[in-house]
Every structure is written in C-alpha cells, then in structure tokens.
Design a protein around this motif. Structure first.
Motif, PDB file in Angstrom:
ATOM      1  N   ARG A 145      41.940  37.534  30.196  1.00 22.70           N
ATOM      2  CA  ARG A 145      43.257  36.972  30.523  1.00 22.70           C
ATOM      3  C   ARG A 145      43.859  36.250  29.313  1.00 22.70           C
ATOM      4  O   ARG A 145      44.133  35.042  29.357  1.00 22.70           O
ATOM      5  CB  ARG A 145      43.149  36.033  31.719  1.00 22.70           C
ATOM      6  N   HIS A 146      44.084  36.989  28.254  1.00 26.37           N
ATOM      7  CA  HIS A 146      44.616  36.416  27.023  1.00 26.37           C
ATOM      8  C   HIS A 146      46.097  36.704  26.822  1.00 26.37           C
ATOM      9  O   HIS A 146      46.715  36.131  25.920  1.00 26.37           O
ATOM     10  CB  HIS A 146      43.836  36.929  25.814  1.00 26.37           C
ATOM     11  N   ILE A 214      53.127  41.769  35.108  1.00 19.31           N
ATOM     12  CA  ILE A 214      51.750  41.412  35.483  1.00 19.31           C
ATOM     13  C   ILE A 214      51.037  42.624  36.060  1.00 19.31           C
ATOM     14  O   ILE A 214      49.889  42.938  35.686  1.00 19.31           O
ATOM     15  CB  ILE A 214      51.749  40.254  36.504  1.00 19.31           C
ATOM     16  N   ASN A 215      51.682  43.334  36.963  1.00 15.19           N
ATOM     17  CA  ASN A 215      51.054  44.492  37.593  1.00 15.19           C
ATOM     18  C   ASN A 215      50.902  45.652  36.617  1.00 15.19           C
ATOM     19  O   ASN A 215      49.942  46.425  36.701  1.00 15.19           O
ATOM     20  CB  ASN A 215      51.864  44.917  38.821  1.00 15.19           C
ATOM     21  N   GLU A 216      51.819  45.774  35.677  1.00 15.98           N
ATOM     22  CA  GLU A 216      51.702  46.818  34.647  1.00 15.98           C
ATOM     23  C   GLU A 216      50.490  46.568  33.761  1.00 15.98           C
ATOM     24  O   GLU A 216      49.732  47.495  33.427  1.00 15.98           O
ATOM     25  CB  GLU A 216      52.973  46.836  33.810  1.00 15.98           C
ATOM     26  N   ASN A 221      44.382  40.583  33.159  1.00 19.45           N
ATOM     27  CA  ASN A 221      44.646  40.506  31.725  1.00 19.45           C
ATOM     28  C   ASN A 221      45.746  39.512  31.355  1.00 19.45           C
ATOM     29  O   ASN A 221      46.064  39.351  30.177  1.00 19.45           O
ATOM     30  CB  ASN A 221      45.037  41.892  31.193  1.00 19.45           C
ATOM     31  N   VAL A 222      46.323  38.845  32.337  1.00 21.66           N
ATOM     32  CA  VAL A 222      47.454  37.956  32.089  1.00 21.66           C
ATOM     33  C   VAL A 222      47.020  36.513  32.290  1.00 21.66           C
ATOM     34  O   VAL A 222      46.505  36.143  33.349  1.00 21.66           O
ATOM     35  CB  VAL A 222      48.649  38.284  33.005  1.00 21.66           C
ATOM     36  N   CYS A 251      53.593  32.885  39.814  1.00 25.13           N
ATOM     37  CA  CYS A 251      52.476  32.255  39.094  1.00 25.13           C
ATOM     38  C   CYS A 251      51.386  31.815  40.064  1.00 25.13           C
ATOM     39  O   CYS A 251      50.185  32.006  39.806  1.00 25.13           O
ATOM     40  CB  CYS A 251      52.971  31.072  38.271  1.00 25.13           C
ATOM     41  N   ASP A 252      51.791  31.240  41.194  1.00 26.54           N
ATOM     42  CA  ASP A 252      50.814  30.804  42.194  1.00 26.54           C
ATOM     43  C   ASP A 252      50.061  31.990  42.777  1.00 26.54           C
ATOM     44  O   ASP A 252      48.825  31.950  42.929  1.00 26.54           O
ATOM     45  CB  ASP A 252      51.516  30.041  43.317  1.00 26.54           C
ATOM     46  N   GLU A 253      50.779  33.043  43.107  1.00 24.21           N
ATOM     47  CA  GLU A 253      50.156  34.194  43.768  1.00 24.21           C
ATOM     48  C   GLU A 253      49.141  34.888  42.876  1.00 24.21           C
ATOM     49  O   GLU A 253      48.081  35.319  43.336  1.00 24.21           O
ATOM     50  CB  GLU A 253      51.237  35.179  44.203  1.00 24.21           C
ATOM     51  N   TYR A 254      49.461  34.981  41.572  1.00 25.60           N
ATOM     52  CA  TYR A 254      48.574  35.700  40.658  1.00 25.60           C
ATOM     53  C   TYR A 254      47.639  34.763  39.894  1.00 25.60           C
ATOM     54  O   TYR A 254      46.821  35.223  39.082  1.00 25.60           O
ATOM     55  CB  TYR A 254      49.399  36.538  39.683  1.00 25.60           C
TER      56      TYR A 254
END
Length: 457
Positions: A145-146, A214-216, A221-222, A251-254
């Motif tokens: 997650r960089h 984010i999904n892409e 990784n985010v 942001c909260d969800e992911y």
C-alpha cells in the motif's frame, strides 16, 4: 550598522539580474522587464523601492495572515534568538519553544491529532508524509500500500516528492516526475467542466474518480489520498458541497489514509481553524506551513493522527527522517506569538462573522462585470474567472494573456492579486479593514474596466 546597503531601484534590479535565480520564473522574460523591488511593508500594504504603495491581496504568498508590522512577532524572534538562537531536535533533544508550540497546535486541532512533526516548509511537510504513509503501511504488514492518489492541478510543493504529489504537468516535465507510486485523478472544478451536471452531481462524480482509481489499482496497493480542502495555486478551486463527504466515505470504506493539505487553508483562512473543520473531514495527516508564523519566519510541519503516530512510536524503532531546522526555536517562538495574536484578536471569528462576509458580498458583485464569468470566495480565499463571453461561456484566446493583463493593470493601480491563467485569485491578510476592502474592490473594478478596453482593441 545596517546589514543591507542603501541602493537605488536600478542598482537593485541590476544586481538581481546578475546574481539571483527566482523561483517559478522565466528568467529571460524577467531580465527583459526587470524585477519589482519590494523594500518595506506595513499592515496590508507593501511598498516598492520607489515608494509605490500596493495593497497586498495575496498576503505575500498566502502566508502573512496577521499582516505586516506586527511588532510582537518581531520581538518574539529577537528574544528567542538572544536566549537560544538554534538547537536541533536530534539526539533525544528538545527545547521549550517547540514543546510549547506543539501543545498549542494540539489545542486548536481535532481531538485525534495530538502530535506534530516539524519541517521548514509545506513542500518538506509533504515529503515527510510520503515517508510516513509508506512506513505506516510497512509496519502494518501491508507493504503493497505505497501508492498515494492526488489530483490533477493540485499543488503540494516543489520538492521532488511534493512536486510529484502536485498535479501540474509543467512541473512534471522538468526532472522526470512524478516519482513512482503517485497517481492523479480529476479535480472538483465545476466551472471548468462542461457544466452538464449540477454542482452536487459533479462533486460526487469527482470524488468517485478516487474510488475508480482505487479499484483500478487494487485497494491493497493504495495507501492514501491527498487533497487541499480548497485547491489554492490551481485557481482557488472550491469543491461542491457534495465532494468532501463522499471523499471521506471512500477513505473510510477502503481504509486508506486521508491527507488534508492545510498549507494554505490552515490557521483561519476559511473562517475555521482548518479546512478540514470547514468541510467536516477527519484527516490522518494535516501538513501545514505559511500561516502558522504569518510568514515572519519559515516553519512547516505535519499533524499526525493517533492512528498513525501510535504505530510509528510502538513499531518503527528509529524513524530515519528529519531536517536540520525541524522545530527551529526562533520560528517556533514566532508561531507561538502568532497563534496568541490570532486568538487574542479573534481573527478566525472575525473572518467567519465580519470581514469574510463583507468581502464575499462585494466579491460576488464582480459577476456583473462583462468579462467576469464566475466569482467565488470562502473566508478570505477567493477567485474570479475572466471570460470573453458568458452565454455560452468562452475564454479569451490564450495568446491575449487576459489574466496577466489584468494582474499587471491592477498592480499599476495599487493592488495585487495573482493570475492563474485567466483565473484571478485573492487571499488578503486577516487584518484587512472594511475601508481597505472597499479600496481593493474599487481598484479591482477599475483594472477590470481597463483590461476590458485593451482586450477589445
């Protein structure tokens, strides 16, 4: 004995041409036109060496919040320099000014933001955040997650990491930027869109471009999303009301970290202590600089949430990052004096209840001018758009440089704002009076009329 010699404007300009490389400057153009030599300032006014007085509608570079000539800030620096002009914060050392300032900063921030890491500027603050975000996720056992998501046309500094976070293509063309692991999504600039959506619909769509990215990339990784509450150098892009609540949800969800870049918006500019307070977000990081000292000495830093700080303290061992001037004692002393002044004079409340609404009301009237297509302002941070036609909206041809024409005309007539293309931006000192607002707006109308005339020639 004076440290600086007395010279004429011509002499200063010639020495400037020979020896000084300016930031964000076309030096060939500068040398053809000569630089403007600013020799003194007081209140909301700056003075050129030849005596020309200019109302500073940009607070220096968004930073001179308390106005020029605040003797208590000068005395705070002098007193601290006499007692302890410098010592570092390495090797398990600290000093009273940096500790006292850290306590004061916590008191004006959200309850979960209890710790501060100091830098010398906003650019360094955002470099620090890149290191902290990636270190945090490494310590959490999620080294993938960089990646940090930013926005097109954002500005987060001009150092290598700061310029990479920034979303400005002209900066990326110089120096092989952005660095790996930083990507950009759409900005919430409704006026600059095709305007087929309502502002609220557009705000939701702009926020969801983050979710799409984010999904892409894959949520694993985010690491973070960074955004200015209001994009400053990009043209004072005020997001629709729907935007930030949707960003917070994403942001909260992911589970990604939220970075609210408060370098411009922080310390009262919007009529709240921070832009995050104004828009109701709960950031994990808040980089700051500029207004913390009203620009009297350089100082920046990062608010770090308990979520992140507790992990760094418990698991990181040595966090191998820092600066020689982190928490400089004289800069911290000025920041303490500056925060006390803002609180004593109730300047944040004044922006919210008095001078902010007064300027906003007059600012909105600019849309009555034939070449102003939009005017927006929150607190003491605003912009208006110079356009050729309003219905349908059409910009002037780029080679006419309408924004620069207006800016230069305004300065000649005694006031200063900044041109971002054909967007004119304004952020005056918090201490500006009603009479000085009237002066600023009268000069603005005059400059608009003169610019309109030249564009019709």
């Amino acid at each position: 004995m004076a440290a600086i010699e007395k010279r004429s404007s011509d002499d200063w300009q010639e020495l400037d041409k020979k020896h000084y490389l300016h930031p964000f400057t076309d030096h060939k153009e500068l040398h053809e036109q000569r630089s403007r030599i600013i020799s003194r300032a007081d209140g909301v006014y700056i003075y050129e060496e030849d005596g020309h007085r200019i109302l500073d509608g940009m607070s220096g570079l968004w930073c001179v919040s308390a106005g020029y000539g605040q003797e208590e800030l000068v005395e705070a620096a002098a007193e601290q320099m006499r007692e302890l002009p410098y010592y570092n914060s390495f090797f398990q050392c600290a000093h009273p000014p940096v500790i006292e300032l850290s306590k004061m900063l916590q008191e004006v921030s959200q309850p979960h933001l209890n710790r501060v890491f100091y830098t010398g500027s906003g650019s360094e603050a955002n470099d620090t955040i890149v290191r902290m975000v990636r270190t945090y996720w490494d310590l959490m056992g999620q080294p993938g997650r960089h990646t940090i998501i930013s926005r097109k046309n954002a500005y987060h500094g001009s150092t290598v990491a700061g310029a990479s976070l920034s979303g400005m293509s002209a900066m990326h063309k110089q120096g092989g930027l952005p660095i790996p692991g930083i990507v950009h999504v759409e900005q919430p600039y409704w006026f600059g869109s095709d305007q087929t959506m309502s502002p609220d619909e557009f705000g939701i769509a702009a926020a969801r471009s983050i979710e799409e990215k984010i999904n892409e990339l894959g949520p694993e990784n985010v690491g973070a999303f960074i955004g200015e509450p209001i994009q400053g150098a990009g043209g004072v892009i005020v997001p629709p009301d729907s935007y930030w609540p949707e960003v917070q949800r994403i942001c909260d969800e992911y589970g990604i970290l939220l970075i609210s870049d408060e370098v411009i918006c922080g310390f009262g500019r919007l009529g709240e202590w921070f832009g995050a307070d104004y828009f109701g977000t709960r950031p994990d990081f808040m980089p700051f600089a500029k207004g913390v000292t009203s620009g009297y000495l350089p100082l920046g830093g990062v608010y770090v949430s308990d979520r992140v700080a507790d992990v760094l303290i418990d698991k990181a061992g040595e966090f191998a990052h820092g600066y020689t001037y982190s928490g400089h004692p004289a800069a911290c002393a000025v920041a303490i004096a500056n925060l006390k002044l803002i609180q004593r004079e109730n300047l944040v409340t004044r922006i919210h209840d008095d001078i902010g609404p007064y300027l906003q009301q007059q600012w909105q009237k600019l849309t009555e001018h034939p070449i102003v297509g939009d005017a927006r302002m929150i607190g003491l941070m605003g912009a208006f758009e110079i356009v050729k036609d309003k219905q349908p909206m059409q910009r002037f041809e780029k080679d006419l440089h309408a924004g620069v024409r207006f800016r230069d005309t305004l300065i000649r007539n005694g006031a200063l704002m900044r041109a971002v293309g054909d967007t004119i931006i304004c952020a005056p000192p918090f201490v500006i009076s009603h009479a000085e607002v009237d002066d600023l707006m009268e000069t603005t109308w005059k400059a608009l009329d003169l610019t309109h005339n030249t564009l019709q020639e």
